[in-house]
Design an enzyme around this catalytic site. Structure first.
Site, PDB file in Angstrom:
ATOM      1  CG  ASP A  98      44.835 125.654 -42.982  1.00  0.00           C
ATOM      2  OD1 ASP A  98      44.044 126.490 -43.455  1.00  0.00           O
ATOM      3  OD2 ASP A  98      45.077 125.549 -41.759  1.00  0.00           O
ATOM      4  CG  ASP A 199      42.269 125.425 -37.821  1.00  0.00           C
ATOM      5  OD1 ASP A 199      41.796 126.438 -38.349  1.00  0.00           O
ATOM      6  OD2 ASP A 199      41.585 124.600 -37.208  1.00  0.00           O
ATOM      7  CD  GLU A 254      42.135 130.504 -37.005  1.00  0.00           C
ATOM      8  OE1 GLU A 254      42.211 129.304 -36.734  1.00  0.00           O
ATOM      9  OE2 GLU A 254      41.099 131.023 -37.454  1.00  0.00           O
ATOM     10  CG  HIS A 330      38.602 130.107 -44.641  1.00  0.00           C
ATOM     11  ND1 HIS A 330      39.803 130.605 -44.156  1.00  0.00           N
ATOM     12  CD2 HIS A 330      38.267 129.112 -43.813  1.00  0.00           C
ATOM     13  CE1 HIS A 330      40.168 129.926 -43.092  1.00  0.00           C
ATOM     14  NE2 HIS A 330      39.255 129.007 -42.856  1.00  0.00           N
ATOM     15  CG  ASP A 331      37.168 131.015 -40.669  1.00  0.00           C
ATOM     16  OD1 ASP A 331      38.180 130.798 -39.984  1.00  0.00           O
ATOM     17  OD2 ASP A 331      36.552 130.135 -41.298  1.00  0.00           O
TER      18      ASP A 331
HETATM   19  O1  TEU Z   1      38.719 128.926 -37.345  1.00  0.00           O
HETATM   20  C1  TEU Z   1      38.796 129.065 -35.934  1.00  0.00           C
HETATM   21  C2  TEU Z   1      38.034 130.194 -35.499  1.00  0.00           C
HETATM   22  O2  TEU Z   1      38.413 130.975 -34.690  1.00  0.00           O
HETATM   23  C3  TEU Z   1      36.762 130.315 -36.225  1.00  0.00           C
HETATM   24  O3  TEU Z   1      35.988 129.173 -35.811  1.00  0.00           O
HETATM   25  C4  TEU Z   1      36.097 131.547 -35.841  1.00  0.00           C
HETATM   26  O4  TEU Z   1      36.036 131.598 -34.430  1.00  0.00           O
HETATM   27  C5  TEU Z   1      34.751 131.456 -36.396  1.00  0.00           C
HETATM   28  O5  TEU Z   1      34.868 131.008 -37.733  1.00  0.00           O
HETATM   29  C6  TEU Z   1      34.174 132.819 -36.345  1.00  0.00           C
HETATM   30  O6  TEU Z   1      32.903 132.704 -36.909  1.00  0.00           O
HETATM   31  C7  TEU Z   1      39.474 127.833 -37.830  1.00  0.00           C
HETATM   32  C8  TEU Z   1      39.229 127.719 -39.323  1.00  0.00           C
HETATM   33  O7  TEU Z   1      39.703 128.912 -39.954  1.00  0.00           O
HETATM   34  C9  TEU Z   1      37.753 127.533 -39.529  1.00  0.00           C
HETATM   35  O8  TEU Z   1      37.438 127.542 -40.920  1.00  0.00           O
HETATM   36  C10 TEU Z   1      37.365 126.197 -38.917  1.00  0.00           C
HETATM   37  O9  TEU Z   1      35.961 126.034 -39.017  1.00  0.00           O
HETATM   38  C11 TEU Z   1      37.764 126.141 -37.430  1.00  0.00           C
HETATM   39  O10 TEU Z   1      39.066 126.628 -37.173  1.00  0.00           O
HETATM   40  C12 TEU Z   1      37.776 124.701 -36.965  1.00  0.00           C
HETATM   41  O11 TEU Z   1      38.846 124.039 -37.604  1.00  0.00           O
END
Ligand code: TEU
Ligand code: CA
Length: 555
Positions: A98, A199, A254, A330-331
């Site tokens: 990542d 990311d 992403e 995971h989000d």
């Molecule tokens: O996520 C980016 C992102 O778009 C998320 O913050 C999303 O908007 C949010 O989780 C929706 O609730 C990436 C990673 O996947 C995330 O785990 C990190 O917290 C974030 O970037 C910051 O690195």
């Protein structure tokens, strides 16, 4: 048309903290992943993507990196990583890391130097601005609460952090920053890593002048304004030129708030930037009428909206770009709870229905740990059950500080869409701690692990696991599934998601009844050559039973 290995692959996403603990400290680790490679081989996946495992203070569970070339000791050592990579490759599986380079941790040595003064070697590695009338340089809100700016007295300036204050945004306009990033990417690629998930890579080029955002200027608004900035193309071209083009690797960017035309620009089959994107349209469909509440809501997802979002990306990228296909990560909350039905009466069928709907599309499917079991949301009821800073900070900011919403309602929103739902430990068996660890896990298990777990599903030929195994095998065996064009059927049908795929002289018909009612749909099933897969043992032709999903081939 020739195809790349990543177009034929299925990827499995591992959240290392929650996958398998091997040294009984309650936290998943690299040797634990190595122990579970036979399981991943059995499922049939081709690639694994690990969420960040680098040195980090863990303010955002590793998305705040303090040293890109060191392993966080809680996951093990660099030797553990080297052994995992070797064992993964020996299993015929590739491994993605990542890449989090929109920001670092505030504990990174670059930031520790940068904050000291306005003229040190790293002074320009981050986005520093003078106060404006004694206040923040603009009105941007941060993703995890508060302003996107934090003041540092020793430097007399504010620095930008779209996420937590512990995640200062890097200044990509600085060529030294880009060279440092190319160098850390080469460090991992030279070790034999097979590529990167990147990311929020479409947030790295900020809008000129960092203008105020339109009200309510929270992260949801700011993200749309920052996404796909003016120099993103240049930076991705340079990344490809300086690094990626020198290796046979896979990249997935992403890209929150991106649209199909952006994806084609950055990942076009003819472009030499990224291979594919994680777009967010289908995971951002339910919204709150009160824009001040951003993502927090408990509105159901309308099937016609879901169909429109997924079909749009299938049609617009066909022949132009390449889709990633995902329900979970995971989000995001667990798919069977969000898009179908996690009631025990329907859960297994509904989980299989989601598998069919996505895995029969064109693109590279991503399976998030536990999705292949039909793992569900936890249905949290109190704030002290949460661990994720996004959940906890959002509650305090929206309920306690701004009083935009009452606590009871916000707890409903959190239970519905919080990231914590996806981060409970993997459910390996029905024994103590679900076989994840011999001690109390870092984060509480979903109590339903006694009913939903790998051991149970490996003994049940009708389990979600074996259904996903079949879906993955079908993809590997079928160019119709991998490369066929996509044709949506009846976009307005609010009960059934139906589509066709066409490749040479063959057609695939994919039917999914997203309701708990029996319906009838006649798409010429009677003349199909065969039913390829289905989540009911028998086939009743034009009848679609509750959450019935099935695939026909016409030759
Ligand atoms: O996520 C980016 C992102 O778009 C998320 O913050 C999303 O908007 C949010 O989780 C929706 O609730 C990436 C990673 O996947 C995330 O785990 C990190 O917290 C974030 O970037 C910051 O690195
Ligand atoms: Ca451990």
């Amino acid at each position: 048309m020739t195809h790349k290995w990543w177009q034929d692959s299925v990827v499995y996403q591992i959240y290392p903290m929650s996958f398998q603990d091997s040294n009984n400290d309650g936290i998943g680790d690299l040797p634990g992943i190595k122990q579970r490679l036979p399981y991943l081989k059995k499922l049939g996946v081709d690639v694994i993507w690990l969420n960040p495992i680098y040195e980090s203070p863990n303010k955002d569970n590793g998305y705040d990196i303090a040293d890109y070339e060191a392993i966080n000791p809680m996951y093990g050592t660099m030797a553990d990583f080297d052994q995992l990579l070797e064992a993964t490759h020996k299993s015929g599986i590739k491994l993605l890391m990542d890449l989090v380079v929109n920001h670092t941790s505030d504990q990174h040595r670059w930031f520790q130097e940068s904050k000291k003064s306005q003229d040190n070697q790293y002074a320009d590695y981050y986005i520093w601005r003078d106060p404006v009338d004694g206040h923040e340089p603009n009105n941007w809100g941060a993703a995890f609460g508060g302003s996107a700016w934090t003041y540092v007295p020793e430097r007399g300036q504010y620095y930008l952090h779209l996420f937590a204050p512990g995640q200062p945004d890097l200044n990509w306009e600085n060529p030294d920053v880009r060279e440092s990033i190319w160098s850390l990417m080469r460090f991992w690629l030279d070790k034999g890593v097979d590529g990167f998930r990147m990311d929020v890579i479409n947030l790295i080029s900020k809008p000129a002048g960092l203008p105020d955002a339109p009200a309510p200027a929270n992260y949801a608004t700011v993200e749309k304004m920052v996404a796909d900035g003016p120099k993103l193309n240049d930076y991705l071209h340079e990344m490809n030129d300086k690094v990626l083009s020198h290796y046979d690797v896979m990249t997935v960017g992403e890209m929150p708030s991106s649209k199909p035309e952006d994806a084609i620009e950055y990942t076009g089959l003819k472009s030499n930037e990224l291979n594919m994107v994680f777009q967010f349209e289908h995971v951002s469909l339910s919204s709150n009428p009160d824009k001040r509440l951003g993502k927090w809501n408990d509105a159901p997802v309308k099937l016609t909206d879901l169909k429109r979002a997924l079909s749009r990306w299938q049609v617009e990228l066909d022949g132009q770009g390449w889709n990633s296909l995902y329900w979970n990560n995971h989000d995001q909350p667990r798919a069977v709870s969000r898009f179908a039905n996690d009631d025990p009466k329907y859960r297994v069928r509904a989980a299989k229905l989601l598998g069919t709907t996505l895995h029969m599309m064109q693109g590279t499917p991503y399976v998030y740990e536990g999705e292949e079991l039909g793992m569900t949301n936890v249905h949290y009821t109190s704030l002290d059950q949460y661990e994720d800073l996004e959940s906890i900070n959002s509650y305090h900011e929206l309920v306690d500080e701004n009083k935009f919403v009452d606590g009871k309602t916000m707890l409903k929103y959190l239970a519905n869409v919080s990231r914590d739902n996806a981060r409970t430990p993997m459910q390996w068996d029905a024994k103590e701690n679900a076989g994840f660890s011999k001690v109390k896990p870092w984060f509480a298990l979903n109590p339903n692990y006694t009913e939903i777990n790998v051991a149970g599903e490996l003994e049940d030929p009708e389990s979600v696991f074996y259904y996903y195994q079949k879906l993955i095998a079908l993809r590997h065996d079928s160019e119709l599934i991998r490369y066929g064009t996509y044709e949506e059927i009846d976009p307005q049908d609010a009960e059934v998601f139906a589509y066709r795929r066409h490749y040479e002289d063959q057609t695939l018909l994919v039917l999914s009844n997203f309701t708990d009612q029996t319906v009838t749909r006649d798409y010429d099933q009677a003349n199909a050559t065969e039913r390829l897969i289905g989540n009911y043992e028998d086939d009743q032709g034009t009848t679609l039973r509750p959450y019935e999903s099935k695939v026909y081939v016409f030759k």
